[in-house]
Design an enzyme around this catalytic site. Structure first.
Site, PDB file in Angstrom:
ATOM      1  N   ILE A 177       0.839  -1.198   0.000  1.00  0.00           N
ATOM      2  CA  ILE A 177       0.000   0.000   0.000  1.00  0.00           C
ATOM      3  C   ILE A 177       0.872   1.246   0.000  1.00  0.00           C
ATOM      4  O   ILE A 177       0.361   2.356   0.135  1.00  0.00           O
ATOM      5  CB  ILE A 177      -0.952   0.031   1.215  1.00  0.00           C
ATOM      6  CG1 ILE A 177      -0.174  -0.120   2.529  1.00  0.00           C
ATOM      7  CG2 ILE A 177      -2.009  -1.051   1.100  1.00  0.00           C
ATOM      8  CD1 ILE A 177      -1.018   0.048   3.757  1.00  0.00           C
ATOM      9  N   HIS A 178       2.179   1.065  -0.158  1.00  0.00           N
ATOM     10  CA  HIS A 178       3.103   2.195  -0.112  1.00  0.00           C
ATOM     11  C   HIS A 178       3.941   2.249  -1.384  1.00  0.00           C
ATOM     12  O   HIS A 178       4.802   1.396  -1.600  1.00  0.00           O
ATOM     13  CB  HIS A 178       4.060   2.072   1.093  1.00  0.00           C
ATOM     14  CG  HIS A 178       3.370   1.956   2.417  1.00  0.00           C
ATOM     15  ND1 HIS A 178       3.946   1.325   3.499  1.00  0.00           N
ATOM     16  CD2 HIS A 178       2.160   2.392   2.837  1.00  0.00           C
ATOM     17  CE1 HIS A 178       3.114   1.374   4.523  1.00  0.00           C
ATOM     18  NE2 HIS A 178       2.021   2.011   4.142  1.00  0.00           N
ATOM     19  N   LEU A 179       3.689   3.236  -2.226  1.00  0.00           N
ATOM     20  CA  LEU A 179       4.552   3.537  -3.357  1.00  0.00           C
ATOM     21  C   LEU A 179       5.115   4.933  -3.156  1.00  0.00           C
ATOM     22  O   LEU A 179       4.388   5.843  -2.753  1.00  0.00           O
ATOM     23  CB  LEU A 179       3.784   3.471  -4.679  1.00  0.00           C
ATOM     24  CG  LEU A 179       3.232   2.110  -5.098  1.00  0.00           C
ATOM     25  CD1 LEU A 179       2.469   2.244  -6.409  1.00  0.00           C
ATOM     26  CD2 LEU A 179       4.344   1.083  -5.227  1.00  0.00           C
TER      27      LEU A 179
END
Length: 511
Positions: free
Chosen positions: A447-449
Site C-alpha cells: 500500500i506504499h509507493l
C-alpha cells in the site's frame, strides 16, 4: 469565470461550508490562478491549505470524486470501487506482479488507509542527507514539522483496549524478547455510552482525520477552490506561467478539456502519476527511473480463542525488532480479506466462515525497488518492480520470523501466502519454509509507493532540489510521496506531510 454547472451524482453530503463538486461551464475554457495544485492527498491538501491561508489564489484539482467517509464501510468492496484507483485492481508488473492500491478521491490515500503514523526514522533522514545531498533534513530540523502535522491531524494512541488480533503481535514479541510498539493514528475516538454500558468496558467510535476532515476544510475556509473529477494530462510553460490542460473524468461533465494558467504549479498526483506527468511533458528525464515500495507477504493465523470481530478495527501494533531490514504488522482481517489471504490454500477457505472469529491476517514488510514506465501510446503509466536475490532471502527470513512470533503468541495454525505450501502447526515446522522464496509462487502486495521523483542536490540523480522544486524548471514543484528518496521502512504519510510543510514554508520565504 462563468457560472459552474453542478455534478449532481457526486455532490458532497457534508457540512454547508463545503462546496459541492463543480465543473466549469463549457463556455469557460481558460482561467487564471496564482497557484494550481494537482492532487488532494496528504501532500497536496496540506500544501494547498498552507498557501491559501497565506492569501494566495489557489486551485486544487482532483481526479476522483468527493465521497463522504460515512458513505461506505471502511475496507469494503464498495469503498474500493468508489475510492480506489481502478477499483483497487492495480498491480506493478514484475515476477510476481505486486498488487498495490492508490486512493482516487478527494483526500487521496488518507481516505482509505489505516491512519497509522510514523515519523521518518532518524537514520533514514541522515541517509537521505548523505546519499542524495538533501539539505536541512536532520532530525532536529524536521522536529517542528512533525510536531505541527501531528497536532493538525490529531495523531493519538487508542484510548481503550486495542483489537485482540493486534495485541497478539505484542504478546508474541514480549514472549520472544523482541521490540514491539503501539503505533498512533490520525484518528478521533468518540465514546459510545450505550455500547459501553452493555459491554462493561469503554467502547469508542473511530473517526479518521483524513484530508477531507482536516486540511481540505481549512483550504476552503481560506478561500481556496477545489474542483474534483479532473485528470491533468498536459503541462506547458510559456509566457512566464504554466498552462495546465485537464480532462473531466465524470460522465455528467462536459467532454472537452479545460485549461488553466498558473504562475506556480505543485504536483501531488501520486508516486506513479506525478513522474508520468513530468516525463510525458518533457519536464524531467530522471522522473520515474526509480520507484520505492514496501512489498509485504501475509500469514493467516488461527488461535484457540476468538481474536477477530466485525468491530475489531485496525491493528495498531507493529514489531520493529529487525528494522529497517524488515518489520511486522497486523493487516485488515475482515471476512473477505481472510478469504483473499487464503487463496493459496483453497481447501481451507471454508474455515473463514466456520472459524473466522479465531483468525487474523498478519504481514512481514521489506523494502523494494522499481521504476515507472510511460508508454507513448497508452493513457496510464505502468509501474514495474523487482527485488534482488538478497531481498528475496530477507523476505523468506521475515516470513519465518513472523511465523515464529505468531506461534509464540499462541497461534495453532498458520497459512503463509505462498502457493504449494502446507499449513504450519508448530514452531518445529518452520524449517519447511524455503530459505529463498520462489517468486513464481509468492503472493505479494503493498500500500506504499514512493520515491519516483526523489529530492536532492544532484540533478542526475534527483528530480527536485532539497525543497521540491523540479531541477531545470521554473515554478514547478513536487509535494507528494514521490519526493521521498527511498522507502523509509515505516508508513510514509507522516514523512510526506512533514516534508510538504517544510517545503511550503521554504517556498513562502523565497517567493
Amino acid at each position: 469565470m462563468a457560472e459552474p454547472t453542478v455534478c449532481r451524482q457526486h455532490t458532497h453530503p457534508g457540512a454547508a461550508m463545503l462546496p459541492r463538486e463543480i465543473h466549469p461551464g463549457v463556455s469557460d475554457r481558460i482561467a487564471s490562478v496564482d497557484i494550481l495544485v494537482v492532487g488532494s492527498g496528504p501532500g497536496g491538501a496540506l500544501t494547498a491549505a498552507m498557501l491559501a491561508e497565506q492569501g494566495r489564489s489557489v486551485l486544487l484539482l482532483e481526479e476522483g470524486g468527493w465521497i463522504s467517509q460515512e458513505t461506505h464501510t471502511p475496507f469494503s468492496r464498495a469503498e474500493m470501487i468508489h475510492k480506489y484507483r481502478h477499483g483497487g485492481l492495480t498491480a506493478a508488473m514484475g515476477k510476481p506482479p505486486l498488487a498495490y492500491v492508490e486512493g482516487c478521491c478527494v483526500g487521496g490515500g488518507s481516505e482509505i488507509n489505516s491512519g497509522l503514523y510514523h515519523r521518518t526514522p532518524p537514520e533514514i533522514l541522515w541517509q537521505w542527507s548523505r546519499e542524495y545531498g538533501v539539505r536541512h533534513v536532520t532530525p532536529e530540523e524536521m522536529e517542528p514539522h512533525f510536531a505541527a502535522v501531528e497536532q493538525d491531524v490529531g495523531v493519538r494512541y487508542h484510548p481503550g483496549v486495542p483489537p485482540l488480533n493486534s495485541l497478539k503481535l505484542a504478546i508474541g514479541a514480549e514472549n520472544l524478547g523482541w521490540h514491539a510498539l503501539e503505533v498512533p493514528r490520525w484518528f478521533s475516538y468518540l465514546p459510545l455510552p450505550e455500547a459501553t454500558q452493555k459491554s462493561g468496558h469503554p467502547v469508542w467510535q473511530e473517526q479518521r482525520n483524513a484530508m477531507s476532515r482536516t486540511f481540505i476544510p481549512r483550504f476552503l475556509r481560506a478561500g481556496g477552490m477545489l474542483l474534483a473529477h479532473y485528470r491533468v494530462e498536459k503541462l506547458l510553460f510559456r509566457h512566464n506561467s504554466w498552462e495546465i490542460t485537464a480532462w473531466p473524468t465524470c460522465t455528467q461533465a462536459c467532454v472537452s478539456p479545460r485549461i488553466w494558467r498558473a504562475r506556480q504549479l505543485f504536483l501531488a498526483a501520486g508516486a506513479v502519476a506525478t513522474p508520468a506527468l513530468l516525463r510525458r511533458n518533457g519536464l524531467s528525464a530522471v522522473a520515474g527511473r526509480r520507484l520505492a515500495s514496501h512489498p509485504t507477504i501475509k500469514v493467516t493465523a488461527r488461535f484457540p480463542e476468538p481474536v477477530n470481530s466485525p468491530a475489531g478495527g485496525v491493528g495498531v501494533h507493529q514489531v520493529k525488532e529487525f528494522s529497517p531490514r524488515f518489520g511486522f504488522g497486523c493487516a485488515i482481517s475482515s471476512q473477505s480479506h481472510l478469504a483473499i489471504s487464503l487463496l493459496d490454500h483453497p481447501r481451507h477457505l471454508p474455515l473463514v466462515h466456520q472459524q473466522g472469529s479465531r483468525m487474523a491476517v498478519y504481514y512481514a514488510m521489506v523494502r523494494g525497488q522499481g521504476r515507472v514506465i510511460v508508454p507513448p501510446l497508452l493513457r496510464h503509466p505502468i509501474p514495474f518492480w523487482h527485488m534482488q536475490a538478497a531481498q528475496w532471502r530477507d523476505l523468506a527470513t521475515a516470513l519465518r520470523q513472523l511465523s515464529r512470533l505468531l506461534f509464540a503468541a499462541g497461534a495453532d495454525t498458520l497459512w503463509p501466502s505462498v502457493a504449494g505450501t502446507e499449513p504450519l502447526h508448530h514452531v518445529g515446522e518452520l524449517s519447511r519454509l524455503p530459505n529463498t522464496l520462489p517468486a513464481r509462487d509468492t503472493r505479494l502486495m503493498t500500500i506504499h509507493l514512493m520515491g519516483s521523483c526523489p529530492m536532492g542536490e544532484h540533478p542526475g540523480q534527483a528530480v527536485t532540489d532539497s525543497f521540491g522544486r523540479v531541477h531545470g524548471q521554473n515554478n514547478l514543484y513536487v509535494c507528494d510521496a514521490s519526493l521521498l528518496c527511498d522507502a523509509p521502512g515505516v508508513n510514509p504519510q507522516g514523512s510526506v506531510m512533514a516534508m510538504a510543510r517544510r517545503n511550503v514554508l521554504h517556498f513562502l520565504a523565497q517567493d
